[in-house]
Scaffold this motif. Sequence first.
Motif, mmCIF file in Angstrom:
data_model
loop_
_atom_site.group_PDB
_atom_site.id
_atom_site.type_symbol
_atom_site.label_atom_id
_atom_site.label_comp_id
_atom_site.label_asym_id
_atom_site.label_seq_id
_atom_site.Cartn_x
_atom_site.Cartn_y
_atom_site.Cartn_z
ATOM 1 N N GLU A 92 38.305 46.099 26.814
ATOM 2 C CA GLU A 92 38.259 44.680 27.171
ATOM 3 C C GLU A 92 39.289 44.292 28.240
ATOM 4 O O GLU A 92 40.420 44.772 28.251
ATOM 5 C CB GLU A 92 38.537 43.862 25.906
ATOM 6 N N ARG A 93 38.857 43.410 29.135
ATOM 7 C CA ARG A 93 39.757 42.735 30.078
ATOM 8 C C ARG A 93 39.324 41.279 30.105
ATOM 9 O O ARG A 93 38.145 40.972 29.907
ATOM 10 C CB ARG A 93 39.624 43.332 31.476
ATOM 11 N N ILE A 94 40.269 40.395 30.374
ATOM 12 C CA ILE A 94 39.934 38.969 30.403
ATOM 13 C C ILE A 94 39.943 38.498 31.847
ATOM 14 O O ILE A 94 40.870 38.783 32.602
ATOM 15 C CB ILE A 94 40.958 38.161 29.573
ATOM 16 N N CYS A 95 38.876 37.789 32.244
ATOM 17 C CA CYS A 95 38.744 37.380 33.639
ATOM 18 C C CYS A 95 38.730 35.861 33.755
ATOM 19 O O CYS A 95 38.003 35.188 33.022
ATOM 20 C CB CYS A 95 37.448 37.946 34.219
ATOM 21 N N ASP A 96 39.517 35.361 34.706
ATOM 22 C CA ASP A 96 39.480 33.921 34.961
ATOM 23 C C ASP A 96 39.669 33.657 36.452
ATOM 24 O O ASP A 96 39.483 34.571 37.273
ATOM 25 C CB ASP A 96 40.490 33.165 34.080
ATOM 26 N N GLY A 97 40.030 32.431 36.820
ATOM 27 C CA GLY A 97 40.074 32.049 38.235
ATOM 28 C C GLY A 97 38.788 31.331 38.613
ATOM 29 O O GLY A 97 37.901 31.134 37.779
ATOM 30 N N ASP A 98 38.681 30.931 39.898
ATOM 31 C CA ASP A 98 37.467 30.218 40.345
ATOM 32 C C ASP A 98 36.257 31.143 40.357
ATOM 33 O O ASP A 98 35.120 30.699 40.248
ATOM 34 C CB ASP A 98 37.631 29.684 41.781
ATOM 35 N N ASN A 99 36.490 32.429 40.593
ATOM 36 C CA ASN A 99 35.394 33.395 40.670
ATOM 37 C C ASN A 99 35.719 34.564 39.749
ATOM 38 O O ASN A 99 36.083 35.656 40.208
ATOM 39 C CB ASN A 99 35.214 33.914 42.103
ATOM 40 N N PRO A 100 35.596 34.342 38.432
ATOM 41 C CA PRO A 100 35.976 35.409 37.500
ATOM 42 C C PRO A 100 35.196 36.684 37.811
ATOM 43 O O PRO A 100 33.986 36.644 38.031
ATOM 44 C CB PRO A 100 35.573 34.853 36.131
ATOM 45 N N LEU A 101 35.894 37.816 37.857
ATOM 46 C CA LEU A 101 35.239 39.077 38.215
ATOM 47 C C LEU A 101 34.370 39.567 37.073
ATOM 48 O O LEU A 101 34.650 39.320 35.907
ATOM 49 C CB LEU A 101 36.290 40.140 38.535
ATOM 50 N N LYS A 102 33.324 40.278 37.456
ATOM 51 C CA LYS A 102 32.538 41.020 36.477
ATOM 52 C C LYS A 102 32.978 42.469 36.613
ATOM 53 O O LYS A 102 32.776 43.089 37.651
ATOM 54 C CB LYS A 102 31.054 40.875 36.777
ATOM 55 N N LEU A 103 33.558 43.014 35.574
ATOM 56 C CA LEU A 103 34.122 44.350 35.685
ATOM 57 C C LEU A 103 33.195 45.372 35.031
ATOM 58 O O LEU A 103 31.995 45.324 35.231
ATOM 59 C CB LEU A 103 35.535 44.351 35.104
ATOM 60 N N GLY A 104 33.718 46.287 34.263
ATOM 61 C CA GLY A 104 32.854 47.271 33.602
ATOM 62 C C GLY A 104 32.084 48.112 34.604
ATOM 63 O O GLY A 104 32.648 48.637 35.557
ATOM 64 N N SER A 105 30.778 48.201 34.399
ATOM 65 C CA SER A 105 29.932 49.081 35.212
ATOM 66 C C SER A 105 30.077 48.789 36.695
ATOM 67 O O SER A 105 29.851 49.643 37.543
ATOM 68 C CB SER A 105 28.478 48.889 34.830
ATOM 69 N N THR A 441 42.835 37.484 37.410
ATOM 70 C CA THR A 441 42.548 36.151 37.939
ATOM 71 C C THR A 441 42.041 36.283 39.366
ATOM 72 O O THR A 441 42.682 36.949 40.189
ATOM 73 C CB THR A 441 43.845 35.311 37.932
ATOM 74 N N TYR A 442 40.892 35.686 39.654
ATOM 75 C CA TYR A 442 40.314 35.886 40.975
ATOM 76 C C TYR A 442 39.654 34.634 41.537
ATOM 77 O O TYR A 442 38.845 33.993 40.878
ATOM 78 C CB TYR A 442 39.280 37.017 40.950
ATOM 79 N N SER A 443 39.997 34.301 42.767
ATOM 80 C CA SER A 443 39.369 33.173 43.464
ATOM 81 C C SER A 443 39.175 33.559 44.927
ATOM 82 O O SER A 443 40.089 34.080 45.556
ATOM 83 C CB SER A 443 40.265 31.933 43.420
#
Lengths: 548, 213
Positions: A92-105, A441-443
Amino acid sequence: MLDEALHSPRGKDGRAPDPLRVGGWMPMRQYGENDEVDFAIVGTGAGGGTLACKLAEAGFSVVGFDAGAWWRPLEEFASDETHQEKLFWTDERICDGDNPLKLGSNNSGKAIGGSTVHFAMVSLRFRPEWLKSRSLLGYGADWPLDWREMWRYYTEVEQALKIAGPVNYPWGPPRPRYPYRAHELNAAALVLAKGCEAMGIPWSETPLATVSAPRGRSPPCVYRGFCVSGCSTNAKQSALITWIPRAVKAGAEIRDLAMAGRIETNDAGYVTGVHYYREGQWRFQRARNVVVAGYAIETPRLLLSSANSQFPDGLANSSGLVGKNLMAQTNQAAWGVMEDEIRWYKGPPSLAVTEHWNYTDTGKDFFGGYAYMSQGPLPRAWVSSLAGNRGLWGDALLRAMEKYNHQAGLKIVGEVLPQERNRVALADEKDRYGLPIARVTYSLCDNDKALVKHALNFMSQSLSVVGARDIWTESDDTCHLNGTARMGDDPRTSVVNADCRSWDIPNLWVCDGSVFPTVGGVNPSLTIQAIACRTADRIRAMAAQGSL
Amino acid sequence: MPERYPGYDVLAKRATPSWNEPTRRVIDARLSIPNEPRFFTMQEWETLTAICDRIVPQPKDRAPVPIAALVDRKMTNDERDGYRQASMPKMQQAWQRGLAALDAAARASHGAPFHAIAAVKQDVLLKAMQNGELSGPEWNGMPAHTFFSERLAHDILAAYYSHSSSWNEIGFGGPASPRGYVRMNFNRRDSWEAVEAKPGHEAAARKANERVG
Ligand SMILES: Cc1cc2nc3c(=O)[nH]c(=O)nc-3n(C[C@H](O)[C@H](O)[C@H](O)COP(=O)(O)OP(=O)(O)OC[C@H]3O[C@@H](n4cnc5c(N)ncnc54)[C@H](O)[C@@H]3O)c2cc1C
Ligand code: SF4
C-alpha cells in the motif's frame, strides 16, 4: 499458484535460479553477514541491477537485496494480465494532491530485475540539451553530467541489451547503429507513421530492448504483446536476464525476498550496513558502502525512515530535498477508431515513435518536450482507460469495447517540471514489516498542463488525418517516476553529486531513477542504466586513487 | 447487438502453441471458481451481484461470467492495487462501506434493498454515485464518486475482462505464448485469430471462427 518464488527465497545456499532455463540454477557466491562487503545495494532493477553487475565485474564484493521474487519466466509467467500482477509493487501507498497518482501496475515493479521485468522496453536517449536545461533552455535544473560522456555510456548499454532499432535515428547528434535490426511495424505503429507523414514530421521505429534475432538463450520476440505483463519467452532484455546473471557470474550475491528496512550509521557519520527482513526475521549485513536503488518512491522512503538521532531528518537529507521534486511523466493519449482492422494486441506495444516535439523548440507555449508512441493495451488495461476517463459502463461500455480490434492510439511520455511540493513523505500507517508507508503527493503545474494540451491537440489531429473516427483524449494518466534524490553540483540544492554519491555521507550512494534533476520527454530506463555504468566506472577510478 | 465475432472461442486454442502450461493452469482455475461468496455477507453479495448486472449487462445466450465471485476472490485474498487515494479506506473496507451505503440509499428512496428495485432505478442510483451525489453517514467520509471509479467500476470491469468470454466478445487473441503472432499489418489475420463478421456475412464468419485454433 505459480507463486512459489513469492514464498521462499531462491538465491541462497550457494546457488541462484537461472532465469533462462527451465528449472535451471547457477552457482552464486555467498557472503557472511559479518563480512564487511564493499557494496550492499538495495534494489536490483535498472539502476541497482546494472550497478551490481558492473561493480562485481570490477572486482568489488557486492551483495544486492530485493524485496521481490526471483522468477523463471519460461515456466512461471502466464499470458494473463491479472495473474502477472505478481510482478508489481502492490504494497500500500497513499496518494493525494491535485492529481493523485495511480501506482501499482502503472509504475513500479517488485522483483529481481525491478520494473524492467514488466517494462515496455522503449530505450531512448536523452536530448543532449536537457542535461543543461536551466542554462540552455531556461527551465528545470542542470545536471552535473556532460552529454558527450553520457553518449558513450548509452552506447555501452545499447550494446549490453542488444537494442533493436532503426538504421538511422532522425533526431539528435549521430549515434552508432543499433546492434540488432528494428522490429517489423504492426498496424498500430503504421497509424502513427502515416499520421506523422501527413502532419509533416519525422517518425522512427522505436529502439526496443527485445531482440529481433536470437541472442544466446533469448529467442527473437514472437510479437505476443504481453510485454507489460512480463515476457514469458525471454526475448525481452530485462535486468533479470541480462545484468543479474552477469553480476552473479562475476561474483555478486543477490538476495531475493529481502526487504531493507533501515540503513545503520555510526558515530563518525558513516553508514555501516543494512537491516533487512528475510525468512521471517530481521538481519543485518555489514558493508563499507550502501547504495539505495529502490526507485523514486522506495528510495526516499528508506532514506527517510532510516532517520536517527544523528540524522533526524533522514539520511542524506541536509538539503531537505530527499523525497522532493518527484516527477511522474505525463502519459496522456488520443484514441480513435479506424475502418481497418488494427489488432493492436500483436507485438510490443510501442513499435513506432516520434520525438519531434522533444527536439523542436518553436511552436510551443510551454517548457520541455514530449515523445509519442503507438499503443497496444490488452483488454484489462483498455477497459480501465475507457471507464476511467469516459465514465462508461453498461451497454455504452460494451459497445465501445466491441471496437477493440479497430482501435488505434497515440500516447505521450511527457516532460514535467520539478516541483518541491510533489513529494514522497512517510505516512502514519505501517506496512507488514512495521515500516511507515509512503505518502505520495502530486499536482501538475500550469506548464505540465500546457504541454499535455499541446500534445493532445497534435495527436488528435494526427489521428484524424489518417481517417480515425470517434477520437477522444485521455487526460489523466502518468507513468515513469523520477526525482526525489536529485544529483547536482551544490550540496544545498541536491542530494547526491554527479557520481551518485551523497553529499552528507560519503559511503552512502543512490543509483536509480531518483537521481534525475529533470526527466525530459523520453522513458528513463536507458538513462538510469547509463548512469549506473558511469557510476561504476567512477567508483573504480576513485578506488584506484584511494579516494573511495 | 449482433455478435461481431460469432462462433469465436479463445478456449479452442487451449491445446495449441498459443497457450503454455502456466497459462492453462491460471485460466483453468479462473474459469472454475464457484459462483458464491467467501468474503462478502449474503446481503452484500446480493447487492454486488445486482451492481455487476448493471455495470456489465451480459448476453442471455451464454453462461454468465461470475463477475461477483471474481471480485469476491480479490477481497478474500486481499489483492490490493498498491495505492489508494487518501480519501479512501483500504480496499476491503471500501467495498463493505460502499455496498452498505448504496443499499441504504435504495431503501431511503424506494423502500427496498438495491437488488430488489427495478433496473432503471438501480441505474439512476449508480449514476448518482458516479456523479458524487450520494452522501450521508453510511459513507463515513468516503467520496461516492471516488468509490465508484476507483473501486466499484475498476474492480468489476477488471474481473470481467479477465474472463475468456469477454475476450470472445471483442475478438481479442487471448493467451499467445509461445506462438505469438506473425501477420502484423492492417487487416491481416493469423489463422489463430478471430474472424470479424462484416454485416450480412455472419454465417461465413461463424464457419471460419470454428476453424480458429
Ligand atoms: C508498465 C511499465 C512500462 C514501462 N515501460 C518503460 C519503457 O518502455 N522504457 C523505459 O525506459 N522505462 C519504462 N518503464 C519504467 C522503468 O521500468 C523504470 O523507470 C525503471 O525500471 C526504474 O529503475 P530503478 O532502478 O529506478 O527501479 P526499479 O527497476 O523499479 O527497481 C527497484 C527495485 O528495488 C526494489 N526495492 C525497493 N525498495 C526496496 C527495499 N526497501 N528493499 C529491497 N528492495 C527494494 C524493488 O522491489 C525493485 O525490484 C516502465 C514502467 C512500467 C511500470
Ligand atoms: S512481444 Fe516480444 S518482448 Fe513482448 S512479451 Fe512477447 S516475446 Fe516478449
